[in-house]
Design an enzyme around this catalytic site. Structure first.
Site, PDB file in Angstrom:
ATOM      1  N   ARG A  92      30.659 -18.417 -29.526  1.00 23.10           N
ATOM      2  CA  ARG A  92      29.322 -18.717 -28.899  1.00 23.10           C
ATOM      3  C   ARG A  92      29.181 -19.658 -27.736  1.00 23.10           C
ATOM      4  O   ARG A  92      28.607 -19.342 -26.782  1.00 23.10           O
ATOM      5  CB  ARG A  92      28.384 -19.201 -30.345  1.00 23.10           C
ATOM      6  CG  ARG A  92      28.077 -17.992 -31.160  1.00 23.10           C
ATOM      7  CD  ARG A  92      27.694 -16.920 -30.602  1.00 23.10           C
ATOM      8  NE  ARG A  92      27.352 -15.761 -31.660  1.00 23.10           N
ATOM      9  CZ  ARG A  92      28.035 -14.452 -31.529  1.00 23.10           C
ATOM     10  NH1 ARG A  92      28.788 -14.413 -30.818  1.00 23.10           N
ATOM     11  NH2 ARG A  92      27.459 -13.719 -32.635  1.00 23.10           N
ATOM     12  N   ASP A 121      23.853 -18.563 -34.949  1.00 21.59           N
ATOM     13  CA  ASP A 121      24.260 -18.443 -33.551  1.00 21.59           C
ATOM     14  C   ASP A 121      23.131 -18.882 -32.462  1.00 21.59           C
ATOM     15  O   ASP A 121      23.377 -19.560 -31.632  1.00 21.59           O
ATOM     16  CB  ASP A 121      24.370 -16.903 -33.452  1.00 21.59           C
ATOM     17  CG  ASP A 121      25.543 -16.438 -34.176  1.00 21.59           C
ATOM     18  OD1 ASP A 121      26.441 -17.321 -34.297  1.00 21.59           O
ATOM     19  OD2 ASP A 121      25.740 -15.267 -34.411  1.00 21.59           O
ATOM     20  N   SER A 173      25.808  -6.203 -41.156  1.00 22.73           N
ATOM     21  CA  SER A 173      25.871  -6.963 -39.730  1.00 22.73           C
ATOM     22  C   SER A 173      26.964  -7.511 -39.454  1.00 22.73           C
ATOM     23  O   SER A 173      27.493  -8.556 -40.225  1.00 22.73           O
ATOM     24  CB  SER A 173      24.720  -8.087 -39.904  1.00 22.73           C
ATOM     25  OG  SER A 173      24.891  -9.108 -38.737  1.00 22.73           O
TER      26      SER A 173
HETATM   27  N1  ARG Z   1      28.029 -16.817 -40.801  1.00 23.22           N
HETATM   28  C1  ARG Z   1      28.891 -16.736 -39.708  1.00 23.22           C
HETATM   29  C2  ARG Z   1      28.690 -17.812 -38.720  1.00 23.22           C
HETATM   30  O1  ARG Z   1      27.906 -18.399 -38.875  1.00 23.22           O
HETATM   31  C3  ARG Z   1      28.845 -15.393 -39.275  1.00 23.22           C
HETATM   32  C4  ARG Z   1      27.779 -15.016 -38.471  1.00 23.22           C
HETATM   33  C5  ARG Z   1      27.773 -13.698 -38.126  1.00 23.22           C
HETATM   34  N2  ARG Z   1      26.478 -13.485 -37.002  1.00 23.22           N
HETATM   35  C6  ARG Z   1      26.356 -12.048 -36.666  1.00 23.22           C
HETATM   36  N3  ARG Z   1      25.733 -11.942 -35.825  1.00 23.22           N
HETATM   37  N4  ARG Z   1      26.535 -11.053 -37.623  1.00 23.22           N
HETATM   38  O2  ARG Z   1      29.472 -18.109 -37.987  1.00 23.22           O
END
Ligand code: ARG
Length: 396
Positions: A92, A121, A173
């Site tokens: 990110r 995110d 996802s």
């Molecule tokens: N829980 C993980 C994190 O916070 C994964 C997030 C996954 N993101 C997604 N858009 N599926 O880094």
């Protein structure tokens, strides 16, 4: 107004293009980052243009990602809540940094992303922007619109005269890059339920791994991996090679319930075969070459580092300071580790380094022993002195 959008090509970010144009009367520049596997550049570009983007950027960030985000995290040993190697969290800040760069180059007023209000995110994108360019506005349409289902999104696009081929919602996802794959939602939302076979993305389920173990030797120079089985490799190639070896043998999958930044617990499945092998190997080099007090502090700080990265604070004085601490002794972290991959496990079978503090003359129980046994007596007397004094005062 001009807005740079982190564009994945999916339904959400495709809807965001006409939404931003209409609601903010904006010109939208779509930006795609290649961090692992991706759809074809021309397909993405075509879709973004069709949805109304007036500009399109596609950047291959794989080398930058591995070299300047994943490997630095590896050198500190950062693991979040005992399992997550931070693949999504590390990507990110890089995506945000590039968006901000494009925004300055094109004179944009804002950046935008397709993250929801429940996830980590959004925090990562927005904290990166706060650190790098606090004056830049960030727009998060998914937090403000009411298109809360795929059907509504498809209808919305239809209204705008857009038919975009929809691959349908996946069962999960999934966020995927070279460092790892994050899988959530769908059947995984019930933590009692065993992850279904179709939630295995590249890693083989334990039942399907080869009968024979496979040996692999990793070479490190100054804390970074540089070779596999004696052949020198560039960063991206090396990680890809270990990803495929690890995947074949079922290595690097973890199923956990974690604490998100916004306070909720969520069930996550991660696949990080290459990173898992590298973490294990580098930890072995550390035990061999680092002085014990230093190693103890390094391990403590790695937890803080992991939390900072997870929490969206990549560009922060804390993360950077811990990085400097870990990197201050990285020139000692050179050597080789041999491991066996078998049946979803990684087993270390050997290690060596020119900087190894392991001394056979001191460790041996044979006649070759050079350790000073007499000195141990006085040492123990003083070492235990506070405990004797403490006991004497008992019950007074
Ligand atoms: N829980 C993980 C994190 O916070 C994964 C997030 C996954 N993101 C997604 N858009 N599926 O880094």
């Amino acid at each position: 107004m001009k807005i740079v959008l982190a564009y994945s090509g999916g339904l959400d970010t495709t809807c965001i293009i006409p939404y931003l144009k209409e609601k903010y009367d904006a010109e939208v520049i779509a930006f795609c980052a290649l961090l692992g596997v991706s759809e074809d550049e021309d397909v993405l570009k075509g879709r973004a243009r069709k949805a109304g983007a007036s500009g399109f950027y596609f950047l291959d960030l794989r080398q930058e990602f591995v070299k300047n985000f994943c490997f630095p995290a590896l050198r500190t040993g950062a693991v979040y809540e005992n399992g997550y190697l931070l693949a999504t969290a590390l990507a990110r800040p890089l995506i945000a940094r590039e968006m901000i760069r494009i925004a300055s180059e094109t004179g944009a007023d804002a950046i935008s992303h397709g993250c929801t209000g429940k996830g980590n995110d959004q925090v990562r994108f927005e904290l990166a922007a706060a650190s790098l360019m606090p004056s830049l506005k960030v727009i998060a349409p998914v937090r403000e619109w009411d298109l809360n289902s795929r059907e509504k999104e498809i209808d919305y696009l239809k209204e705008k005269g857009l038919t975009i081929e929809d691959k349908g919602a996946g069962k999960y996802s999934i966020d995927r890059n070279l460092w790892g794959i994050s899988v959530e939602c769908g059947e995984l939302e019930d933590p009692w339920r065993e992850p279904p076979l179709d939630s295995y993305i590249t890693v083989s389920p334990p039942e399907k791994t080869p009968f024979e173990p496979e040996e692999v030797t990793i070479g490190f120079t100054s804390g970074d991996p540089v070779s596999v089985n004696g052949s020198k490799m560039e960063e991206v190639e090396l990680v890809e090679e270990l990803n495929s070896l690890g995947s074949l043998h079922g290595v690097g999958r973890i199923d956990m319930v974690e604490n998100r930044v916004v306070g909720i617990k969520s069930r996550e499945v991660y696949e990080s075969p290459g990173a898992t092998i590298l973490f294990r190997a580098l930890r072995v080099i550390e035990t061999l070459v680092l002085e014990r007090d230093l190693l103890k502090e390094k391990v403590k700080l790695s937890g803080e580092y992991a939390r900072a990265v997870y929490d969206g604070k990549w560009f922060s004085p804390l993360r950077e300071s811990i990085q400097s601490f870990a990197d201050a002794t990285r020139d000692r972290l050179s050597g080789e580790v041999r491991l066996k991959l078998h049946n979803s496990s990684v087993r270390v079978t050997g290690c060596r380094s020119d900087f190894s503090m392991y001394s056979e003359k001191l460790a041996t129980y044979t006649e070759a022993d050079e350790f000073s046994h007499e000195a141990a007596e006085g040492f123990i007397k003083l070492w235990g002195l506070p405990l004797r004094v403490w006991k004497e005062k008992e019950g007074k």
